[in-house]
Design an enzyme around this catalytic site. Sequence first.
Site, mmCIF file in Angstrom:
data_model
loop_
_atom_site.group_PDB
_atom_site.id
_atom_site.type_symbol
_atom_site.label_atom_id
_atom_site.label_comp_id
_atom_site.label_asym_id
_atom_site.label_seq_id
_atom_site.Cartn_x
_atom_site.Cartn_y
_atom_site.Cartn_z
ATOM 1 N N GLY A 63 3.206 65.191 -5.895
ATOM 2 C CA GLY A 63 3.471 64.043 -6.754
ATOM 3 C C GLY A 63 2.864 64.265 -8.121
ATOM 4 N N CYS A 90 0.229 69.993 -2.171
ATOM 5 C CA CYS A 90 -0.085 69.660 -3.556
ATOM 6 C C CYS A 90 -0.819 68.313 -3.645
ATOM 7 C CB CYS A 90 1.182 69.686 -4.407
ATOM 8 S SG CYS A 90 0.857 69.675 -6.195
ATOM 9 N N TYR A 91 -0.197 67.274 -4.233
ATOM 10 C CA TYR A 91 -0.877 65.974 -4.314
ATOM 11 C C TYR A 91 -1.207 65.456 -2.918
ATOM 12 C CZ TYR A 91 -1.962 61.133 -5.390
ATOM 13 O OH TYR A 91 -2.597 59.921 -5.489
ATOM 14 N N HIS A 178 3.237 74.792 -3.533
ATOM 15 C CA HIS A 178 4.508 74.251 -3.035
ATOM 16 C C HIS A 178 5.231 75.299 -2.182
ATOM 17 C CE1 HIS A 178 4.766 70.458 -5.318
ATOM 18 N NE2 HIS A 178 4.086 71.102 -6.250
ATOM 19 N N GLU A 180 7.688 74.869 -0.329
ATOM 20 C CA GLU A 180 9.110 74.547 -0.190
ATOM 21 C C GLU A 180 9.981 75.207 -1.250
ATOM 22 O OE1 GLU A 180 7.444 71.173 -2.762
ATOM 23 O OE2 GLU A 180 6.765 72.523 -1.170
ATOM 24 N N SER A 232 39.500 63.685 -0.816
ATOM 25 C CA SER A 232 39.547 64.174 -2.198
ATOM 26 C C SER A 232 39.891 65.645 -2.280
ATOM 27 C CB SER A 232 38.186 63.953 -2.867
ATOM 28 O OG SER A 232 37.217 64.816 -2.290
ATOM 29 N N GLY A 233 39.732 66.357 -1.177
ATOM 30 C CA GLY A 233 39.877 67.803 -1.198
ATOM 31 C C GLY A 233 38.533 68.495 -1.280
ATOM 32 N N GLY A 234 37.463 67.722 -1.520
ATOM 33 C CA GLY A 234 36.117 68.273 -1.558
ATOM 34 C C GLY A 234 35.547 68.462 -0.166
ATOM 35 N N VAL A 235 34.380 69.088 -0.118
ATOM 36 C CA VAL A 235 33.749 69.411 1.161
ATOM 37 C C VAL A 235 33.379 68.145 1.938
ATOM 38 C CG1 VAL A 235 31.789 70.564 2.243
ATOM 39 C CG2 VAL A 235 32.823 71.536 0.196
ATOM 40 N N ASP A 236 32.751 67.184 1.256
ATOM 41 C CA ASP A 236 32.195 66.027 1.959
ATOM 42 C C ASP A 236 33.268 65.197 2.649
ATOM 43 O OD1 ASP A 236 29.902 66.977 0.771
ATOM 44 O OD2 ASP A 236 29.867 65.467 -0.806
ATOM 45 N N SER A 237 34.302 64.827 1.910
ATOM 46 C CA SER A 237 35.329 63.985 2.519
ATOM 47 C C SER A 237 36.092 64.743 3.593
ATOM 48 C CB SER A 237 36.297 63.457 1.446
ATOM 49 O OG SER A 237 37.028 64.510 0.842
ATOM 50 N N ALA A 238 36.286 66.063 3.396
ATOM 51 C CA ALA A 238 37.004 66.854 4.393
ATOM 52 C C ALA A 238 36.232 66.942 5.698
ATOM 53 C CB ALA A 238 37.281 68.260 3.851
ATOM 54 N N LYS A 384 23.778 68.833 1.904
ATOM 55 C CA LYS A 384 25.023 69.535 1.601
ATOM 56 C C LYS A 384 25.191 70.801 2.439
ATOM 57 C CE LYS A 384 28.598 69.620 -1.333
ATOM 58 N NZ LYS A 384 29.405 68.465 -1.757
#
Length: 529
Positions: A63, A90-91, A178, A180, A232-238, A384
């Site tokens: 943070g 870290c914080y 960090h 990550e 939409s043709g995008g990854v998420d909606s597909a 994602k």
Amino acid sequence: MSQTLPVDTEHQRVLVVDYGAQYAQLIARRVREAGIYSEIVPHTMSTADMLAKNPAAIILSGGPSSVYAEGAPSVEAELFEAGVPVMGICYGFQAMAQALGGTVAQTGLREYGSTSVRAVGEPRSILGGVREDHQAWMSHGDSVSQAPEGFEVLAVSEGAPVAAFADESRRLFGVQWHPEVKHSEYGQDILKNFLYQGAGLTPDWNAGNIVEEQVERIRAQVGTGRVICGLSGGVDSAVAAALVQRAVGDQLTCVFVDHGLLREGEAEQVERDFVAATGADLYVAKDADIFLKALEGVSDPEEKRKIIGREFIRSFEAAERAILERAAAEGEPIKFLVQGTLYPDVVESGGGEGAANIKSHHNVGGLPEDLQFELVEPLRALFKDEVRAVGAELGLPAEIVGRQPFPGPGLGIRIVGEVTEDRLTLLRKADAIARAELTASGLDSSVWQMPVVLLADVRSVGVQGDGRTYGHPIVLRPVSSEDAMTADWSRLPYELLARISNRITNEVDGVNRVVLDVTSKPPGTIEWE
């Protein structure tokens, strides 16, 4: 109403307590990559509420605050007495040390960026398997100068007398850096050491069981009801549509609004590849002429976005009415609407119990709030990269699963200036060349996305075919990113950039110059408009 994130998951749950770090989501993603389910919760959540979630482990994020600042976030000592394994970063590491009786000093020795870290003695505990001297990503001013009683110091750095510590008996651990971020050597190894050895967890979170669990949840929510999904043709909606299709079959109807602002071949790809992979019922609204007419004479980017969003809603609602009429004739009204909401959308809009309300999320082109459907959001708990893995598990083709992020307004915001049919044709050709060459070079996975931008209101002098030309510039914007919140320009090989430039200037009439955008985000955005 939308479903909340699953709280009854049978998976081990790691809570990531967000102290306002830009990397809180990244920590949660790294935990997921280790095969353990994670959720982000705010630092304002009480210890009792955290423990009520039955966490298998807890990670305290970094943070921006100093533990000495007025109103700085703190952690209750009771958290460390509950028997739950905890790791501070870290914080979170400093707040943990302070709460347990250690000393956090304002030494004046700040460390930012890549920093040499040295293990004290043989690397062990969460540093097991780590080289004695390695580089880690630091970002701190205060430092832990004395570890709490019962803790063993594991590492030091020039600016941190205590850079890592552990109390194995109580399963409490911490690092000043960090782990990550990819800049930290052995970062993921350290997180895995905490999860597997320190907390004793076993990986059980993967694409296969995500599909199984979401199919069960969708069936329980939908029952025999009819479902509609904006594709939409995008990854998420597909992927969201494919999950619902797997769960309820022909109860689902997908709507694809072809607004004429997609890239070359994408509309055909949606109609061909998605249906072939899923067998879904697809309703196509071919409304390109409507969108182009509405955009006549408009150059302001925000106005273009509003027009495209407005016309999308109108097209979707017209398609919805047609489908509803058909469904009513069959005696089966549509009750559910699928949205491809992702976990970062939920966190950033304040719905995932994260620390900040950064933005509101609007899927399916910004559908109005008064649509009378119950939302089905099967990706609501996923990042994602997990969505892509689920898509592959469902059998979606690589052309859909591996598709780079593409803005909802499409090429309408990649034309700087008025959107016309001629300009769309020009940009599609240039974009298709750039994408084809990137793919041929085997470098698709090396970039997050590569917007190709037409500066329609700019012309420059050139020489082509021994004659003077006055053409448009094309901008290449290849960027590398983890989550699109920050990004850097991708260092593509000069040979590849030269091939793209040569082909575009030779093959696309009206373009005589190709330029490369080398701006990071911030200060620039990924898209130009």
